[in-house]
Design an enzyme around this catalytic site. Sequence first.
Site, PDB file in Angstrom:
ATOM      1  N   GLY A  67       0.858  -1.173   0.000  1.00  0.00           N
ATOM      2  CA  GLY A  67       0.000   0.000   0.000  1.00  0.00           C
ATOM      3  C   GLY A  67       0.894   1.222   0.000  1.00  0.00           C
ATOM      4  N   GLU A  68       0.592   2.166   0.836  1.00  0.00           N
ATOM      5  CA  GLU A  68       1.383   3.393   0.948  1.00  0.00           C
ATOM      6  C   GLU A  68       1.982   3.449   2.347  1.00  0.00           C
ATOM      7  OE1 GLU A  68       3.552   6.301   0.794  1.00  0.00           O
ATOM      8  OE2 GLU A  68       2.600   5.768  -1.102  1.00  0.00           O
ATOM      9  N   SER A  69       3.299   3.262   2.446  1.00  0.00           N
ATOM     10  CA  SER A  69       3.961   3.160   3.749  1.00  0.00           C
ATOM     11  C   SER A  69       3.812   4.425   4.586  1.00  0.00           C
ATOM     12  CB  SER A  69       5.439   2.811   3.577  1.00  0.00           C
ATOM     13  OG  SER A  69       6.112   3.820   2.850  1.00  0.00           O
TER      14      SER A  69
ATOM     15  N   CYS B 173       6.140  -5.248   0.369  1.00  0.00           N
ATOM     16  CA  CYS B 173       6.247  -3.929  -0.258  1.00  0.00           C
ATOM     17  C   CYS B 173       6.235  -2.808   0.781  1.00  0.00           C
ATOM     18  CB  CYS B 173       5.176  -3.783  -1.335  1.00  0.00           C
ATOM     19  SG  CYS B 173       5.541  -2.490  -2.541  1.00  0.00           S
TER      20      CYS B 173
ATOM     21  N   ILE C 282       5.187  -3.835  -7.703  1.00  0.00           N
ATOM     22  CA  ILE C 282       4.359  -2.658  -7.955  1.00  0.00           C
ATOM     23  C   ILE C 282       4.950  -1.495  -7.149  1.00  0.00           C
ATOM     24  CG2 ILE C 282       2.041  -1.657  -7.817  1.00  0.00           C
ATOM     25  CD1 ILE C 282       1.013  -4.625  -7.627  1.00  0.00           C
ATOM     26  N   ARG C 283       5.567  -0.538  -7.832  1.00  0.00           N
ATOM     27  CA  ARG C 283       6.239   0.574  -7.141  1.00  0.00           C
ATOM     28  C   ARG C 283       7.088   0.049  -5.984  1.00  0.00           C
ATOM     29  NH1 ARG C 283       2.170   4.288  -4.920  1.00  0.00           N
ATOM     30  NH2 ARG C 283       3.970   5.224  -3.956  1.00  0.00           N
TER      31      ARG C 283
ATOM     32  N   HIS D  74       4.623  -8.645  -4.151  1.00  0.00           N
ATOM     33  CA  HIS D  74       3.255  -8.905  -3.689  1.00  0.00           C
ATOM     34  C   HIS D  74       2.835 -10.353  -3.961  1.00  0.00           C
ATOM     35  CE1 HIS D  74       2.029  -4.662  -2.973  1.00  0.00           C
ATOM     36  NE2 HIS D  74       3.000  -4.429  -3.830  1.00  0.00           N
TER      37      HIS D  74
ATOM     38  N   GLU E  70       0.541 -11.978  -2.644  1.00  0.00           N
ATOM     39  CA  GLU E  70      -0.913 -12.124  -2.481  1.00  0.00           C
ATOM     40  C   GLU E  70      -1.675 -11.942  -3.788  1.00  0.00           C
ATOM     41  OE1 GLU E  70      -0.138  -7.744  -2.028  1.00  0.00           O
ATOM     42  OE2 GLU E  70       0.915  -9.595  -1.510  1.00  0.00           O
TER      43      GLU E  70
END
Length: 190
Positions: free
Chosen positions: A48-50, A80, A134-135, A170, A172
């Site tokens: 997600g966004e850390s 991530c 992903i990023r 990721h 998942e």
Amino acid sequence: MVLIGVLALQGDFAEHKAKLASLGAQTIEIRQLKDLEKPLDGLVLPGGESTVQGKLLADLGLLEPLRERIQHGLPVLATCAGLILLAENVENQAKRYLGTLPVTVKRNAYGRQLGSFTSLLDFADLGQVAATFIRAPYISEVEDEVEILSKHQGKIVAARYRNQIGLSFHPEVDESDSIHSYFLKICQTK
């Protein structure tokens, strides 16, 4: 049956819950302090966004209790953004969050979301696994006691330190459940 807490403040926690449930694990969403009252066998810190996740962990009073649980041996799988939350150091960032994994991480090392990709990786004892980036960050430095589980083009993308597994990618979102199975075995033997 094992009970796995999945941090559910932001990010792809639903995908982790589904993967764990398909393997027979019970899950609970960690959204507030009272969710930590359950006797957890493991913890997942999702992508997600850390920055957002770290701020919410602090604002909700979850940062210290989670850090203590991890330091006392609670198995954790961090993917991530979760890896960034666990890392002792993040390049070009003074802020650290849980800081329990003795590694240095480079954020967004693989570019923007449009630059996402999947690759096959050799992963510790699991053989080849598909990995979706992903990023994604990568691990630029590890302390001596950290086990490197996988690399992509010479960069460390998976590492283990005692009860903690940090991944740049990721698992998942991929078909294989091998990494989540690997994590559940650790949770069952803690």
